[in-house]
Write a protein that holds these residues in place. Sequence first.
Motif, PDB file in Angstrom:
ATOM      1  N   ALA A  48     130.311  -9.603  -6.411  1.00  0.00           N
ATOM      2  CA  ALA A  48     129.607  -9.013  -5.265  1.00  0.00           C
ATOM      3  C   ALA A  48     130.256  -9.443  -3.949  1.00  0.00           C
ATOM      4  O   ALA A  48     130.387  -8.629  -3.021  1.00  0.00           O
ATOM      5  CB  ALA A  48     128.128  -9.413  -5.300  1.00  0.00           C
ATOM      6  N   ASN A  49     130.682 -10.692  -3.866  1.00  0.00           N
ATOM      7  CA  ASN A  49     131.334 -11.171  -2.640  1.00  0.00           C
ATOM      8  C   ASN A  49     132.694 -10.507  -2.425  1.00  0.00           C
ATOM      9  O   ASN A  49     133.050 -10.180  -1.295  1.00  0.00           O
ATOM     10  CB  ASN A  49     131.468 -12.697  -2.670  1.00  0.00           C
ATOM     11  N   GLN A  50     133.439 -10.300  -3.500  1.00  0.00           N
ATOM     12  CA  GLN A  50     134.715  -9.583  -3.378  1.00  0.00           C
ATOM     13  C   GLN A  50     134.473  -8.150  -2.909  1.00  0.00           C
ATOM     14  O   GLN A  50     135.209  -7.622  -2.067  1.00  0.00           O
ATOM     15  CB  GLN A  50     135.437  -9.567  -4.721  1.00  0.00           C
ATOM     16  N   LEU A  51     133.433  -7.524  -3.459  1.00  0.00           N
ATOM     17  CA  LEU A  51     133.093  -6.160  -3.059  1.00  0.00           C
ATOM     18  C   LEU A  51     132.660  -6.120  -1.593  1.00  0.00           C
ATOM     19  O   LEU A  51     133.015  -5.193  -0.859  1.00  0.00           O
ATOM     20  CB  LEU A  51     131.996  -5.596  -3.969  1.00  0.00           C
ATOM     21  N   ALA A  52     131.929  -7.136  -1.165  1.00  0.00           N
ATOM     22  CA  ALA A  52     131.495  -7.201   0.236  1.00  0.00           C
ATOM     23  C   ALA A  52     132.701  -7.224   1.173  1.00  0.00           C
ATOM     24  O   ALA A  52     132.691  -6.571   2.225  1.00  0.00           O
ATOM     25  CB  ALA A  52     130.616  -8.430   0.455  1.00  0.00           C
ATOM     26  N   ASP A  53     133.757  -7.957   0.798  1.00  0.00           N
ATOM     27  CA  ASP A  53     134.967  -8.023   1.622  1.00  0.00           C
ATOM     28  C   ASP A  53     135.624  -6.648   1.746  1.00  0.00           C
ATOM     29  O   ASP A  53     136.039  -6.236   2.833  1.00  0.00           O
ATOM     30  CB  ASP A  53     135.971  -9.016   1.036  1.00  0.00           C
ATOM     31  N   ILE A  54     135.710  -5.931   0.621  1.00  0.00           N
ATOM     32  CA  ILE A  54     136.294  -4.584   0.626  1.00  0.00           C
ATOM     33  C   ILE A  54     135.430  -3.643   1.476  1.00  0.00           C
ATOM     34  O   ILE A  54     135.935  -2.872   2.297  1.00  0.00           O
ATOM     35  CB  ILE A  54     136.417  -4.030  -0.808  1.00  0.00           C
ATOM     36  N   ALA A  55     134.134  -3.701   1.277  1.00  0.00           N
ATOM     37  CA  ALA A  55     133.209  -2.825   2.010  1.00  0.00           C
ATOM     38  C   ALA A  55     133.313  -3.056   3.514  1.00  0.00           C
ATOM     39  O   ALA A  55     133.359  -2.105   4.302  1.00  0.00           O
ATOM     40  CB  ALA A  55     131.778  -3.065   1.527  1.00  0.00           C
ATOM     41  N   GLU A  56     133.367  -4.311   3.901  1.00  0.00           N
ATOM     42  CA  GLU A  56     133.451  -4.637   5.324  1.00  0.00           C
ATOM     43  C   GLU A  56     134.764  -4.126   5.909  1.00  0.00           C
ATOM     44  O   GLU A  56     134.787  -3.567   7.004  1.00  0.00           O
ATOM     45  CB  GLU A  56     133.318  -6.160   5.508  1.00  0.00           C
ATOM     46  N   ALA A  57     135.855  -4.277   5.166  1.00  0.00           N
ATOM     47  CA  ALA A  57     137.161  -3.800   5.629  1.00  0.00           C
ATOM     48  C   ALA A  57     137.171  -2.281   5.803  1.00  0.00           C
ATOM     49  O   ALA A  57     137.819  -1.752   6.703  1.00  0.00           O
ATOM     50  CB  ALA A  57     138.251  -4.225   4.645  1.00  0.00           C
TER      51      ALA A  57
END
Length: 100
Positions: A48-57
């Motif tokens: 979920a944290n890795q996905l959050a980084d992609i989403a924010e980018a």
Amino acid sequence: MAHQKVDEAEARELLTQIPDWSLIEVEGIQQLQRQYKFKNFVAAMDFANQLADIAEAEGHHPGILVEWGKATVTWWSHSIKGLHRNDFVMAAKTDALLDK
């Protein structure tokens, strides 16, 4: 240029490229959803944290529900109250996290 919702035929065609995802409808809004399985809560949270980084980018944010051994991800475009081609792209990028 305003984002356009994908029509039903286009949604079905795009879905063939991300076969583990489902088309769902929540309060009249079409969304993409997939549940990912993990060995424990920490692994699901890491995903979920890795996905959050992609989403924010990308400036585009999914719904993420993290539970013990699983994470449920939901993509849709709030601004158009439905699905845009970008939601399908983001679903594919979410899948690609598992290949890392």
